[in-house]
Design an enzyme around this catalytic site. Sequence first.
Site, PDB file in Angstrom:
ATOM      1  N   ASN A  25      44.669   1.831 -15.532  1.00  0.00           N
ATOM      2  CA  ASN A  25      46.235   1.862 -15.351  1.00  0.00           C
ATOM      3  C   ASN A  25      46.849   1.905 -16.662  1.00  0.00           C
ATOM      4  O   ASN A  25      46.274   0.993 -17.483  1.00  0.00           O
ATOM      5  CB  ASN A  25      46.502   0.657 -14.457  1.00  0.00           C
ATOM      6  CG  ASN A  25      47.880   0.238 -14.484  1.00  0.00           C
ATOM      7  OD1 ASN A  25      48.770   0.630 -15.427  1.00  0.00           O
ATOM      8  ND2 ASN A  25      48.225  -0.902 -13.805  1.00  0.00           N
ATOM      9  N   GLU A  26      47.646   3.000 -16.939  1.00  0.00           N
ATOM     10  CA  GLU A  26      48.237   3.056 -18.326  1.00  0.00           C
ATOM     11  C   GLU A  26      48.694   1.775 -18.995  1.00  0.00           C
ATOM     12  O   GLU A  26      48.684   1.740 -20.127  1.00  0.00           O
ATOM     13  CB  GLU A  26      49.232   4.257 -18.306  1.00  0.00           C
ATOM     14  CG  GLU A  26      50.304   3.760 -17.645  1.00  0.00           C
ATOM     15  CD  GLU A  26      51.488   4.976 -17.398  1.00  0.00           C
ATOM     16  OE1 GLU A  26      50.902   6.142 -17.176  1.00  0.00           O
ATOM     17  OE2 GLU A  26      52.527   4.673 -17.763  1.00  0.00           O
ATOM     18  N   GLN A  27      49.141   0.824 -18.172  1.00  0.00           N
ATOM     19  CA  GLN A  27      49.968  -0.271 -18.840  1.00  0.00           C
ATOM     20  C   GLN A  27      48.787  -1.145 -19.578  1.00  0.00           C
ATOM     21  O   GLN A  27      49.286  -1.910 -20.193  1.00  0.00           O
ATOM     22  CB  GLN A  27      50.461  -1.074 -17.579  1.00  0.00           C
ATOM     23  CG  GLN A  27      51.426  -2.249 -17.957  1.00  0.00           C
ATOM     24  CD  GLN A  27      51.902  -2.592 -16.776  1.00  0.00           C
ATOM     25  OE1 GLN A  27      51.670  -2.343 -15.504  1.00  0.00           O
ATOM     26  NE2 GLN A  27      52.976  -3.558 -16.838  1.00  0.00           N
ATOM     27  N   GLY A  28      47.484  -0.925 -19.356  1.00  0.00           N
ATOM     28  CA  GLY A  28      46.449  -1.657 -20.243  1.00  0.00           C
ATOM     29  C   GLY A  28      45.562  -2.610 -19.220  1.00  0.00           C
ATOM     30  O   GLY A  28      45.286  -3.562 -19.570  1.00  0.00           O
ATOM     31  N   THR A  74      44.023   1.674 -23.324  1.00  0.00           N
ATOM     32  CA  THR A  74      43.876   2.711 -22.177  1.00  0.00           C
ATOM     33  C   THR A  74      44.070   4.218 -22.304  1.00  0.00           C
ATOM     34  O   THR A  74      43.112   5.150 -22.768  1.00  0.00           O
ATOM     35  CB  THR A  74      44.764   2.346 -20.977  1.00  0.00           C
ATOM     36  OG1 THR A  74      46.078   2.433 -21.443  1.00  0.00           O
ATOM     37  CG2 THR A  74      44.330   0.793 -20.584  1.00  0.00           C
TER      38      THR A  74
END
Lengths: 301, 255
Positions: free
Chosen positions: B52-55, B86
């Site tokens: 998930n791009e948020q980390g 990420t």
Amino acid sequence: MVKLNKIRSLSEAVASVRDGSHLFLSGFAISRNAIAVAHELIRQNKRELTLSQCIGAMDADLLVGAGAVKRYIYGGGSLDRFGPLWNINRAIEQGAIEVDEFSGLSMALRFLGGSLGLPCIPIQSLLGSDILKNLLNKEVPEVKVTECPFTGEKMVLLKTLQPDVAFVHVQKADCTGNAIIQGPRWDEDAAKAADQIVIVADEIIPTELTPFLVEEVRIPAGRVSMVVHQPYGAHPTSLYGVYDYDREHLTEYASMARTPDGMQEYLDRYVRGVKDFSAYLEAVGGLEKMIRIKADALKKY
Amino acid sequence: MPEANYSKGEIMAAAGAREIKDGQNIVVGLGLPQVAALLAKNTHAPNISMINEQGVVGFSPVDPAVGMADPRMWYKATYFNSFIGTLGSFLHRGKVDIGFLGALEVDQFGNMNSTMVGGPGNTIRHFTGSGGANDIASLAKNIMIIMRHEKRKLRAAVQYITSPGYLGEGNLRQSTGLKGGGPWRVITDKAVLGFDRARGRMKLLSIHPGVELDDVLENTGFELLRDEQLPATVPPTAEELKLLREVIDPTGMYI
């Protein structure tokens, strides 16, 4: 020797912000937003602000809706399934404020470069997109298409960002500024890129405890200027491990922010019309609501 | 043709899951992409890393989430970091095998728009914008798009390129300097589409059982490449349906 105590009240910390400053707020969509800070900036009628974020969030949408923002630099965003960032989208549609739209990673790299004191940093996304085209068409572009001097590969050089002040909402901090961030930390580099860091903590821990929690300390005291103690300061967004987002209130916000009149009514009812953040917490349901959104110890939401 | 015993969402999730190989690094979004990836993880691909791009990496949600920023999506994660951890050290480093993306509009070259559409006069309506989508489209080895099959969404040209596909006919993508492999699959409620990667054009690969070819063509805003013989998409198996309904999406939020 007495340890330096950096604890200030929310209103003192916000009062130090000059009109026209460049601020970073820690929100990402509906998680860990600096909501208490956004409210206080609005109550103190701060103007002409520049805001930057990797991903747009409710804290920025509030400030744009209140007319406090002159320029917004971000990588896109929403309130997840609760809806779009109505105020930000409206401002873009009407050309009401200057908006620089990037991607998530390009914003993250602009902050990372800023945190290292670098003037620029390359990225290999954005190429071929209308995002890049629009950014190159700005009067003073902050991107440049270039080639790697070593390999000849195409890349986009990004001007890095160094906000004047970063307001970062975290789970815990000690009074010297050592700040614990639990869960993902999209805002850590952006905070460190800022000249001054103001930590807003839901809980203040004794400095004696910090060495025992060192693995969780993400922002060290040496970079922090002030610490504000503000329980539930991210409400109605979530604070991982402490409280869930407030579904009811986010739904209300998303429906009121849909129109300019509704947004002004929201600000009158919950921000300008209340004395302080404690009064806001009472207005949205008080202790009963705070107990209801308390995070489950295992699931952390 | 007997009445299908599965929903559109279920065949889309199953078709998406089958494109995933074990051990891959996959950037997923909310909704059907997450459902497809979890179906793959629960069947033939137990060792995928979901990102998930948020980390957040390696998560196994058990409750329906409202978005990637919902901690429900982070449940049982095995790695917390940031964008840099990420989209930086996985994606920009060239280690993301599949990036799932959604979009308001996709064109014949796989270019995606999630930013804005024109309204009456010179007005625009602004939407979410990129988030990590532009980065993922630029840098992942393969892009998989899951979307509804509608003429206004599958257009000859998108109104704004948020996330680059092949940009145009030929090798424009490469000459622009984009390192990722580009669009690879488009899974709709009517068909599975792919790309002639040398030409940069979208191609029809299979049609879902019960859907007519004309229905696909009429609901596509451009000419699709296609072979003479078109197979039917393999429908979800009984095991896949059981997993989807009882384990992965028991409240039927996305399927």
